[in-house]
Design a protein around this motif. Structure first.
Motif, PDB file in Angstrom:
ATOM      1  N   SER A 148       0.652  -0.947   0.014  1.00  0.00           N
ATOM      2  CA  SER A 148      -0.112  -0.190   0.144  1.00  0.00           C
ATOM      3  C   SER A 148       1.124   1.752  -0.257  1.00  0.00           C
ATOM      4  O   SER A 148       0.497   2.143  -1.141  1.00  0.00           O
ATOM      5  CB  SER A 148      -0.615  -0.101   1.442  1.00  0.00           C
ATOM      6  OG  SER A 148      -1.763   1.307   1.427  1.00  0.00           O
ATOM      7  N   VAL A 166       4.201   2.281  -0.106  1.00  0.00           N
ATOM      8  CA  VAL A 166       4.896   2.527  -1.792  1.00  0.00           C
ATOM      9  C   VAL A 166       4.318   2.691  -3.542  1.00  0.00           C
ATOM     10  O   VAL A 166       4.788   3.256  -3.770  1.00  0.00           O
ATOM     11  CB  VAL A 166       6.146   1.124  -1.529  1.00  0.00           C
ATOM     12  CG1 VAL A 166       7.105   1.723  -2.779  1.00  0.00           C
ATOM     13  CG2 VAL A 166       7.767   2.058  -0.355  1.00  0.00           C
ATOM     14  N   PRO A 167       3.294   1.568  -3.062  1.00  0.00           N
ATOM     15  CA  PRO A 167       2.276   1.894  -4.818  1.00  0.00           C
ATOM     16  C   PRO A 167       2.225   3.185  -4.510  1.00  0.00           C
ATOM     17  O   PRO A 167       1.692   3.512  -5.202  1.00  0.00           O
ATOM     18  CB  PRO A 167       1.411   0.809  -4.533  1.00  0.00           C
ATOM     19  CG  PRO A 167       2.267   0.122  -3.430  1.00  0.00           C
ATOM     20  CD  PRO A 167       3.212   0.425  -2.604  1.00  0.00           C
ATOM     21  N   HIS A 168       1.394   3.840  -3.155  1.00  0.00           N
ATOM     22  CA  HIS A 168       0.974   5.564  -2.897  1.00  0.00           C
ATOM     23  C   HIS A 168       2.194   6.303  -3.397  1.00  0.00           C
ATOM     24  O   HIS A 168       1.575   6.847  -4.118  1.00  0.00           O
ATOM     25  CB  HIS A 168       0.097   5.290  -1.955  1.00  0.00           C
ATOM     26  CG  HIS A 168      -1.313   4.710  -1.658  1.00  0.00           C
ATOM     27  ND1 HIS A 168      -2.006   3.615  -1.674  1.00  0.00           N
ATOM     28  CD2 HIS A 168      -2.652   6.025  -1.887  1.00  0.00           C
ATOM     29  CE1 HIS A 168      -2.802   3.590  -1.454  1.00  0.00           C
ATOM     30  NE2 HIS A 168      -3.215   4.930  -2.313  1.00  0.00           N
ATOM     31  N   LEU A 169       2.871   5.540  -2.448  1.00  0.00           N
ATOM     32  CA  LEU A 169       4.162   6.748  -2.934  1.00  0.00           C
ATOM     33  C   LEU A 169       4.731   6.573  -4.794  1.00  0.00           C
ATOM     34  O   LEU A 169       4.332   7.959  -4.767  1.00  0.00           O
ATOM     35  CB  LEU A 169       5.345   6.671  -2.330  1.00  0.00           C
ATOM     36  CG  LEU A 169       6.852   7.735  -2.568  1.00  0.00           C
ATOM     37  CD1 LEU A 169       5.862   8.430  -0.737  1.00  0.00           C
ATOM     38  CD2 LEU A 169       7.696   7.145  -1.653  1.00  0.00           C
ATOM     39  N   ILE A 170       4.518   5.951  -5.312  1.00  0.00           N
ATOM     40  CA  ILE A 170       5.329   5.769  -6.362  1.00  0.00           C
ATOM     41  C   ILE A 170       3.999   6.622  -7.413  1.00  0.00           C
ATOM     42  O   ILE A 170       4.332   7.365  -8.393  1.00  0.00           O
ATOM     43  CB  ILE A 170       5.391   4.281  -6.627  1.00  0.00           C
ATOM     44  CG1 ILE A 170       6.705   3.619  -6.307  1.00  0.00           C
ATOM     45  CG2 ILE A 170       4.929   3.920  -8.437  1.00  0.00           C
ATOM     46  CD1 ILE A 170       7.661   4.118  -7.018  1.00  0.00           C
ATOM     47  N   ALA A 171       2.942   6.153  -7.044  1.00  0.00           N
ATOM     48  CA  ALA A 171       1.904   6.802  -8.027  1.00  0.00           C
ATOM     49  C   ALA A 171       2.120   8.522  -7.732  1.00  0.00           C
ATOM     50  O   ALA A 171       1.731   9.564  -8.817  1.00  0.00           O
ATOM     51  CB  ALA A 171      -0.110   6.888  -7.577  1.00  0.00           C
ATOM     52  N   TYR A 172       1.636   8.935  -6.644  1.00  0.00           N
ATOM     53  CA  TYR A 172       2.249  10.896  -6.219  1.00  0.00           C
ATOM     54  C   TYR A 172       3.360  10.734  -7.158  1.00  0.00           C
ATOM     55  O   TYR A 172       3.681  11.944  -7.719  1.00  0.00           O
ATOM     56  CB  TYR A 172       2.685  10.730  -5.007  1.00  0.00           C
ATOM     57  CG  TYR A 172       0.761  10.556  -4.083  1.00  0.00           C
ATOM     58  CD1 TYR A 172       0.302  11.365  -4.287  1.00  0.00           C
ATOM     59  CD2 TYR A 172       1.286   9.945  -3.358  1.00  0.00           C
ATOM     60  CE1 TYR A 172      -1.276  11.516  -3.403  1.00  0.00           C
ATOM     61  CE2 TYR A 172      -0.483   9.792  -1.703  1.00  0.00           C
ATOM     62  CZ  TYR A 172      -1.275  10.791  -2.404  1.00  0.00           C
ATOM     63  OH  TYR A 172      -2.396  10.804  -1.655  1.00  0.00           O
ATOM     64  N   PHE A 190      -3.658   4.968 -12.289  1.00  0.00           N
ATOM     65  CA  PHE A 190      -2.245   6.391 -11.082  1.00  0.00           C
ATOM     66  C   PHE A 190      -2.451   7.526 -10.391  1.00  0.00           C
ATOM     67  O   PHE A 190      -2.626   7.459  -9.208  1.00  0.00           O
ATOM     68  CB  PHE A 190      -0.551   6.859 -11.661  1.00  0.00           C
ATOM     69  CG  PHE A 190       0.025   5.593 -11.849  1.00  0.00           C
ATOM     70  CD1 PHE A 190       1.142   5.319 -10.868  1.00  0.00           C
ATOM     71  CD2 PHE A 190      -0.001   4.951 -13.019  1.00  0.00           C
ATOM     72  CE1 PHE A 190       2.135   3.819 -11.114  1.00  0.00           C
ATOM     73  CE2 PHE A 190       0.525   3.754 -13.117  1.00  0.00           C
ATOM     74  CZ  PHE A 190       1.674   2.637 -12.117  1.00  0.00           C
ATOM     75  N   ILE A 216      -5.353   6.695  -7.835  1.00  0.00           N
ATOM     76  CA  ILE A 216      -4.260   6.433  -6.360  1.00  0.00           C
ATOM     77  C   ILE A 216      -3.832   7.473  -5.490  1.00  0.00           C
ATOM     78  O   ILE A 216      -4.147   7.311  -4.672  1.00  0.00           O
ATOM     79  CB  ILE A 216      -3.317   5.109  -6.338  1.00  0.00           C
ATOM     80  CG1 ILE A 216      -3.865   4.211  -7.106  1.00  0.00           C
ATOM     81  CG2 ILE A 216      -2.140   4.657  -5.231  1.00  0.00           C
ATOM     82  CD1 ILE A 216      -2.724   3.009  -8.035  1.00  0.00           C
ATOM     83  N   ALA A 217      -3.603   8.226  -6.370  1.00  0.00           N
ATOM     84  CA  ALA A 217      -3.004  10.062  -5.963  1.00  0.00           C
ATOM     85  C   ALA A 217      -3.762  10.907  -5.671  1.00  0.00           C
ATOM     86  O   ALA A 217      -3.739  12.128  -5.515  1.00  0.00           O
ATOM     87  CB  ALA A 217      -1.894  10.239  -7.035  1.00  0.00           C
ATOM     88  N   TRP A 246      -2.142  10.497   4.569  1.00  0.00           N
ATOM     89  CA  TRP A 246      -0.726   9.942   3.485  1.00  0.00           C
ATOM     90  C   TRP A 246       0.468  10.736   4.062  1.00  0.00           C
ATOM     91  O   TRP A 246       1.388   9.817   3.949  1.00  0.00           O
ATOM     92  CB  TRP A 246      -1.038   9.923   2.487  1.00  0.00           C
ATOM     93  CG  TRP A 246      -1.815   8.812   1.884  1.00  0.00           C
ATOM     94  CD1 TRP A 246      -3.532   8.671   1.286  1.00  0.00           C
ATOM     95  CD2 TRP A 246      -1.737   7.471   1.659  1.00  0.00           C
ATOM     96  NE1 TRP A 246      -3.661   7.625   0.807  1.00  0.00           N
ATOM     97  CE2 TRP A 246      -3.054   6.546   0.954  1.00  0.00           C
ATOM     98  CE3 TRP A 246      -0.549   6.696   1.655  1.00  0.00           C
ATOM     99  CZ2 TRP A 246      -2.578   5.106   1.703  1.00  0.00           C
ATOM    100  CZ3 TRP A 246      -0.575   5.228   1.434  1.00  0.00           C
ATOM    101  CH2 TRP A 246      -1.480   4.203   1.692  1.00  0.00           C
TER     102      TRP A 246
END
Lengths: 301, 301
Positions: free
Chosen positions: A187, A189-195, A223, A226-227, A234
């Motif tokens: 959850s 890191v996927p969010h961080l990457i999407a942001y 993305f 998610i972002a 977050w």
């Protein structure tokens, strides 16, 4: 038999208001008290008739509770716990829904040294926020992780498990530190990457914002969904699960560098092998009911 | 008036079979010839009755075509073009649907030096592949980018534009090199990142595959959907749009490093500011009809 009879939910965003709605639906005889620090949210919660009572202070909201569920951003847990400390009944169970458990457990124990604290985390959500965004079935079929600290009374864990199971959740018990690593992968890191990728795309000089938006159906728009999640929530997750997030991020960066190199040197086999492997993970997720098999890229549900 | 009367589609995967279905629906009088290099796919296409004729060779499929649409992986374009060179009518227009346009244009021009080549790219798709995955409305409301080379006959561009507009697509004309950069941002790098993160998650020692799958609803499962796309198609995209992908990847890595640093040093403002900015991009995408406003994290369509 109901696990609790007087439930207080503090923080009426997506998760808190979904819990309120789920309590109403699955445990209609429970006395439900709701509080939010924002007067406008309290007003909205009264208009939506989400609970029996919506007191103006956190303290007043917990006076006769047997379960207090804290649904505020992770960074606000300590302050909210301090605000209810004087009014919390001795036998109440305090739980939460935050996405980082080690930091929350420490904050709650410091503010409430004598209370029964059983942190929890329902792994469910949408990209929307606020009391209007919640719905009773949000937790159905999803997992809820409880991270009871050493020495937590077994009876309290059993009751909290029953509470979540009544919503249709599957409950798992886990060590807080392990939870934080698992969620960093699935959850945080996927969010961080999407942001990051949405930010990168907005900053390019050669590609306009309008082009990014027009051609977003090629993958980018997923993305952005998610972002679009709540910024305060977050920010607090990243600040409070720093160690695990940085560890996973480091692994990800290594793997990304390997792929970058494969692209630069034209190593098609390395790319093909990874892309085949990741397909199998997807298949398992669908088989185990954690996602819909319908082809969502086409949307048109 | 129909822009074409004898259309050949070569490659009957998701996109090719969707074009065949859309031709049948929107231009029922067009004579539709279909070919795929895989005999099993040809058999399936015959069973599904997707076209008027399904010849066993690429050459036989183009003999009387006025439009030949190549829907094979980007890396296979040159070989397919060479296979039809001898049988291609002099006045036929050759187009394609590949996601990397500079490389495809070069490959097609080399194999078909005297043909009218107008490369194209419908920005639409799902995570599924094969002739059964296609559907006629895939292109409705989506953009289709045409990248005519210098000196391409204007009349050919007009006809190809009309073809896509008949499916409900919005057509944009763009330079091939600019297309490749735009798509690197909105599609290629997002896919690469999704593939990477799913790969990283599968390789961790401390978190089991079963945990990754169970708790995937926290964001990860959305990446697995993107990372379930066709491996051959995507390998070829990265090998054939290397320069632009590496450029965008470099920018992304810089931005990610900045965020990593913000997390390490507890810079909440930097995180909050980015997370607020990305929310606005999402809003624009929904406003402009390029995504559904429904909260898809909860799925339950």
């Amino acid at each position: 038999m109901l696990p609790f009879s007087r439930v207080t939910v503090i923080g009426l965003g997506l998760i808190g208001s979904s819990i309120a709605r789920a309590v109403r639906q699955h445990m209609p005889t429970v006395r439900l008290t709701l509080h939010d620090a924002d007067p406008a949210v309290r007003e909205r919660v009264r208009d939506l008739d989400l609970g029996d009572d919506v007191p103006d202070t956190a303290g007043a909201s917990v006076i006769d509770a047997d379960l207090v569920m804290l649904c505020v951003p992770v960074g606000a847990m300590g302050a909210v716990a301090a605000a209810i400390a004087d009014d919390l009944p001795a036998d109440a169970i305090v739980s939460d829904v935050g996405s980082a458990k080690t930091a929350v457990l420490a904050a709650l124990r410091e503010a409430l040294p004598n209370a029964t604290v059983i942190p929890g985390h329902p792994v469910a959500g949408t990209e929307n926020s606020g009391p209007d965004a919640g719905f009773a079935s949000l937790f159905t079929g999803r997992f809820c992780i409880l991270t009871p600290p050493d020495g937590a009374p077994e009876a309290a864990v059993v009751r909290l498990r029953a509470f979540w199971e009544a919503f249709g959740s599957q409950v798992e018990i886990m060590d807080a530190k392990h939870h934080d690593l698992v969620l960093a992968v699935t959850s945080h890191v996927p969010h961080l990457i999407a942001y990051t990728i949405v930010g990168t795309a907005s900053d390019l000089e050669e590609v306009t914002q309008s082009e990014v938006i027009k051609y977003s159906a090629g993958g980018f728009r997923d993305f952005t969904r998610i972002a679009a999640s709540d910024p305060t929530m977050w920010r607090d997750v990243f600040l409070n699960n720093r160690e695990a997030v940085l560890e996973i991020l480091q692994r990800l960066t290594e793997d990304l560098t390997m792929l970058q190199r494969a692209i630069r040197w034209g190593d098609g086999d390395a790319l093909f092998n990874l892309f085949t492997r990741t397909r199998a993970v997807r298949r398992s997720i669908v088989e185990q009911g954690q996602d819909d098999p319908a082809p969502d890229f086409g949307r048109q549900h």
